[in-house]
Design a protein around this motif. Structure first.
Motif, short mmCIF file in Angstrom:
data_model
loop_
_atom_site.label_atom_id
_atom_site.label_comp_id
_atom_site.label_asym_id
_atom_site.label_seq_id
_atom_site.Cartn_x
_atom_site.Cartn_y
_atom_site.Cartn_z
N LEU A 5 0.56 -1.13 0.14
CA LEU A 5 0.30 0.38 0.05
C LEU A 5 1.30 1.30 0.00
O LEU A 5 0.50 2.58 -1.05
CB LEU A 5 -1.06 0.17 0.66
N GLU A 6 1.97 1.89 0.82
CA GLU A 6 2.72 2.28 0.86
C GLU A 6 3.18 2.52 -0.56
O GLU A 6 3.86 3.29 -1.73
CB GLU A 6 4.22 1.88 2.19
N LEU A 11 3.97 5.75 -5.40
CA LEU A 11 3.94 5.36 -7.00
C LEU A 11 3.07 6.30 -7.72
O LEU A 11 2.83 7.06 -8.46
CB LEU A 11 3.68 3.99 -7.73
N ILE A 12 2.33 5.99 -6.79
CA ILE A 12 0.87 7.61 -7.49
C ILE A 12 1.24 9.07 -6.87
O ILE A 12 1.03 9.81 -8.33
CB ILE A 12 -0.67 7.54 -6.89
N GLU A 13 2.08 9.66 -6.50
CA GLU A 13 2.14 10.57 -5.81
C GLU A 13 3.52 11.10 -6.93
O GLU A 13 3.37 12.11 -6.99
CB GLU A 13 2.79 10.62 -4.00
N GLY A 42 -8.75 3.32 -8.80
CA GLY A 42 -9.98 4.41 -8.08
C GLY A 42 -8.72 5.60 -9.07
O GLY A 42 -9.32 6.60 -9.82
N GLN A 43 -8.30 5.92 -8.11
CA GLN A 43 -7.15 7.23 -8.12
C GLN A 43 -6.71 7.34 -9.00
O GLN A 43 -6.94 8.56 -9.57
CB GLN A 43 -6.42 7.56 -6.47
N ILE A 44 -5.83 5.88 -9.29
CA ILE A 44 -4.92 6.60 -10.28
C ILE A 44 -6.54 6.52 -12.21
O ILE A 44 -5.77 7.48 -12.83
CB ILE A 44 -4.40 4.93 -10.84
N TYR A 45 -7.46 5.64 -12.08
CA TYR A 45 -8.24 5.94 -13.62
C TYR A 45 -8.71 7.42 -13.03
O TYR A 45 -9.23 7.95 -14.71
CB TYR A 45 -9.21 5.07 -12.68
#
Length: 92
Positions: A5-6, A11-13, A42-45
């Motif tokens: 998760l971290e 990676l998203i940030e 969902g955040q990525i999409y």
């Protein structure tokens, strides 16, 4: 699970969305009820402006946790984006 998760969050940030998406799908194969992973997916999409996929991922979060406020809010925002249009564009 917390380590992945971290790693997904980092990676998203860092805007490495494809890598984060691959890690999420790999992790979901191991634990298909991972609410946080569906939320991050969902955040990525959402960031990729893939509104339908984002809404689907957030709905999966709500299946696992019906009280997830952020998923509910993000669904509404995506629906508002999809429903937005400017009538003036059609009447020059």
């Amino acid at each position: 699970m917390n380590d992945s998760l971290e790693q997904v969050k980092d990676l998203i940030e860092s805007n490495k969305l494809d890598e984060a998406q691959q890690l999420i799908h790999k992790s979901l194969d191991l634990d298909s009820s991972a609410e946080a992973l569906y939320f991050y997916l969902g955040q990525i999409y959402y960031r990729q402006q893939k509104w339908g996929e984002a809404i689907n991922a957030y709905h999966k979060v709500l299946e696992l946790n019906p009280d997830h406020k952020e998923a509910q809010s993000n669904i509404e925002m995506a629906k508002n984006i999809l429903g937005y249009f400017t009538p003036d564009m059609f009447n020059p």
